[in-house]
Design an enzyme around this catalytic site. Structure first.
Site, short mmCIF file in Angstrom:
data_model
loop_
_atom_site.label_atom_id
_atom_site.label_comp_id
_atom_site.label_asym_id
_atom_site.label_seq_id
_atom_site.Cartn_x
_atom_site.Cartn_y
_atom_site.Cartn_z
N HIS A 334 -26.16 2.96 19.69
CA HIS A 334 -26.17 2.14 18.47
C HIS A 334 -27.14 2.72 17.44
O HIS A 334 -28.17 2.13 17.12
CB HIS A 334 -26.55 0.69 18.81
N HIS A 338 -23.21 6.32 15.10
CA HIS A 338 -22.21 5.27 15.34
C HIS A 338 -21.90 4.52 14.05
O HIS A 338 -20.73 4.23 13.76
CB HIS A 338 -22.74 4.31 16.41
N ASP A 375 -25.14 -2.35 12.48
CA ASP A 375 -26.01 -2.22 13.66
C ASP A 375 -27.41 -1.76 13.30
O ASP A 375 -28.14 -1.25 14.16
CB ASP A 375 -25.40 -1.24 14.67
N ASN A 495 -13.75 3.91 19.59
CA ASN A 495 -14.02 5.13 20.35
C ASN A 495 -12.87 5.57 21.25
O ASN A 495 -12.51 6.75 21.28
CB ASN A 495 -15.29 4.96 21.20
N PHE A 546 -11.82 -1.42 30.23
CA PHE A 546 -12.17 -1.66 28.82
C PHE A 546 -10.95 -1.49 27.93
O PHE A 546 -10.69 -2.31 27.03
CB PHE A 546 -13.27 -0.68 28.43
#
Length: 644
Positions: A334, A338, A375, A495, A546
């Site tokens: 993070h 990113h 973030d 991603n 995921f």
């Protein structure tokens, strides 16, 4: 269950036939009182009110908003044994009243009726005075069954929840069932299932009525690993720092916002700025850890936002450099790389053919700004850790979307720094509107809101689709912000849709960040969170789960919205999923980070120089040096991670 496409004609009849596919189970079971088997405090018995008094404005006519030419059933009294005559005014109850009226008229016309026996079983009767052919009788019976099913579902709906909560509840039930099967495959499958439940489901939405008191058993609780902040600390936004160097530009801004040595190489890389899968790690290397500033500045120029909103170029660069300095270079995932990647992904999604000329310039600015800041000042720890450890941020934000609230506060506070107000030339109305949109979008990046966010979008898309026109008319703020929220959410979970080489690099980084949190949890006697124990995590299986349970359903819905623009992205996602599936060890493998097991997650680091001020976290003397390490992106020249 399999989906069914609706033809453009006879939508009403075909829509009722979707009942068994929709299979809503929201509310009390059929033929059962909501108060059955519940505690006395779990239900509220409504009593009839026969007092004669002046009615409020709620009971006045709302005929201007009635879409049906016949509104008698919606605006008339409803007689019942327990309530006498009740005037209905709420739209949802009016819908039920209208459907009840439709059912009564239908029974009168066809002579077909259904009543329930004491056992709950339905008994169908046929009036001898009305003649129907066998074929018409069969159709009449099927139609009545469908109508009764619709009424049953609507009557059992929890009226304090939105319609999209029906889909959210259904999706959660389906996900729980899938995860139950997934967890039975192996110990690692159980860990992956726990991780997905803990991360992507907002458990606060589901509160059960407490069962009868049982024999008291001592419950071990995780210790608080730090004391609450001092009294005076709650009035300030933590993390804002006065930089040791001055970022403010007063002269000519360089082509890409910052000075670079290899401008030709950067120019070649930035030719891909409008393509999916820009190599942000390469951009980071070429810009000396300034990817967020360079990519944001380039995209703002590309979209002519500086001219549209009269943003001074030097002010934009000053703000971006200041923002980027508040991303922790020592955080594996993070971080500013990113953030740059999410911003670029949002830029690409905004360019979908289906969305051309849909969003205003202000909405585009808000989406890009939200992506860039979403973030900032992330500590490399998740919300659950901050709440469980009693961190001052969790106290400040009442345990609700702790990090997301902090990111917003820091980002807007930075606008007040010298030569950082990129919104200075917006009107007051524009500024307020942008702030609201940015807040809504960043708060939606809280992963615990994932299922509700997905359900909102899918419900909106499907509802508009079956309404008849097939055109998604985004004519109100709620619908428009839902699309933008899901867009940024897709970018944040993008991603697995990137080229495999990049996806694997991102995976390494997020897993390393997980492991560092797990190390902290173990050190302080806390329960190590699922997928954060470096001793037994199954990375390959975690990525398959995921994708299957989180990423694919989200991107599938987005692809349906912007069809056919995202089809190649879905193809890449499927290929990446298959690759990770093929890498799952057939038999138990050694610990993922066993000594001598290769170079996986071994990173060269350097001491921080001008990195952001850290959040106050648990004292960790044993890991003090490790936690202050910088995640050195210049050591990513070997682009291919080792195979599992």
């Amino acid at each position: 269950m399999e989906s069914k496409k609706l033809p453009k004609m006879d939508l009403r009849l075909d829509l009722t036939r979707l009942k068994r596919r929709f299979d809503v189970e929201n509310g009390s079971a059929p033929c059962r009182s909501p108060l059955d088997a519940a505690s006395p405090s779990s239900g509220l018995v409504l009593s009839a009110n026969f007092n004669q008094r002046r009615e409020s404005f709620l009971y006045r006519s709302d005929s201007d908003f009635d879409l049906s030419p016949k509104s008698m059933s919606r605006n008339s009294s409803i007689a019942s044994d327990s309530h006498g005559e009740d005037i209905i005014v709420t739209p949802f109850a009016q819908i039920l009243a209208s459907l009840r009226s439709v059912r009564n008229n239908y029974v009168s016309i066809t002579g077909v009726n259904a009543t329930k026996k004491a056992s709950g079983e339905k008994q169908y009767t046929r009036s001898p005075s009305i003649t129907l052919t066998d074929d018409n009788y069969t159709k009449a019976l099927e139609t009545l069954e469908e109508l009764d099913w619709c009424l049953e579902q609507l009557e059992n709906m929890q009226t304090h929840r939105s319609v999209s909560d029906l889909a959210s509840s259904k999706f959660k039930r389906m996900l729980n069932r899938e995860l139950s099967h997934f967890s039975e495959t192996s110990r690692s499958g159980n860990q992956v299932s726990d991780f997905i439940c803990n991360t992507f489901l907002d458990k606060q939405q589901e509160i059960d009525v407490p069962p009868p008191a049982k024999e008291h058993k001592e419950v071990l609780q995780s210790p608080r690993v730090r004391a609450l902040g001092k009294a005076g600390e709650m009035s300030r936004i933590g993390g804002i720092q006065k930089l040791r160097h001055h970022n403010s530009f007063t002269g000519l801004v360089p082509r890409f916002g910052v000075e670079v040595k290899e401008e030709a190489a950067l120019e070649k890389e930035m030719e891909n700025v409008n393509k999916w899968g820009l190599d942000m790690f390469k951009v980071n290397e070429l810009t000396f850890n300034r990817p967020l500033t360079v990519v944001t500045y380039t995209i703002f120029q590309e979209r002519d936002l500086l001219k549209t909103f009269r943003i001074p170029a030097n002010t934009l660069v000053t703000y971006l450099l200041t923002l980027e300095d508040h991303y922790g270079k020592e955080i594996p995932y993070h971080n500013n790389i990113h953030a740059a990647d999410v911003l670029h992904s949002t830029h690409h999604l905004l360019s979908a053919t289906a969305l051309q000329n849909v969003f205003t310039d202000l909405e585009i600015l808000a989406a890009l700004f939200a992506s860039a800041i979403h973030d900032v000042h992330h500590p490399g720890l998740n919300n659950q850790f901050l709440v469980e450890s009693g961190n001052e941020l969790a106290v400040m934000y009442n345990d609700e979307s702790v990090l997301e609230n902090h990111h917003l506060a820091v980002a807007f506070k930075l606008l007040q720094e010298e030569n950082c107000d990129i919104l200075q030339n917006l009107t007051n109305k524009q500024r307020k509107t942008l702030r609201k949109m940015v807040i809504d979008m960043v708060l939606a990046t809280d992963m615990s809101k994932h299922m509700s966010l997905l359900a909102d979008l899918k419900t909106m898309v499907e509802t508009k689709k079956v309404a008849g026109s097939g055109v998604l008319l985004l004519d109100n703020y709620t619908d428009r912000i839902q699309v933008l929220q899901n867009m940024v959410h897709c970018a944040d979970l993008g991603n697995p849709t990137k080229p495999l080489e990049l996806y694997r690099l991102w995976t390494e980084r997020v897993i390393e960040e997980f492991f560092r949190q797990g190390d902290k949890e173990r050190l302080h006697g806390m329960v190590v969170s699922p997928m954060m124990d470096r001793e037994n995590a199954s990375v390959e299986k975690s990525q398959v789960g995921f994708i299957d349970f989180i990423v694919h359903p989200l991107w599938e819905t987005w692809a349906d919205l912007v069809y056919p623009d995202a089809q190649e992205i879905l193809d890449t996602l499927e290929d990446n999923r298959d690759w990770y599936q093929s890498m799952i060890p057939i038999s138990p493998s050694p610990s993922y980070t066993n000594k001598g097991s290769g170079d996986k997650f071994q990173f060269d680091v350097e001491e921080p120089s001008d990195g952001p001020e850290h959040l106050e976290l648990p004292d960790d003397k044993e890991n003090e040096n490790k936690d202050s390490e910088n995640y050195d992106d210049d050591n990513c020249s070997d682009r291919t991670p080792t195979n599992s």
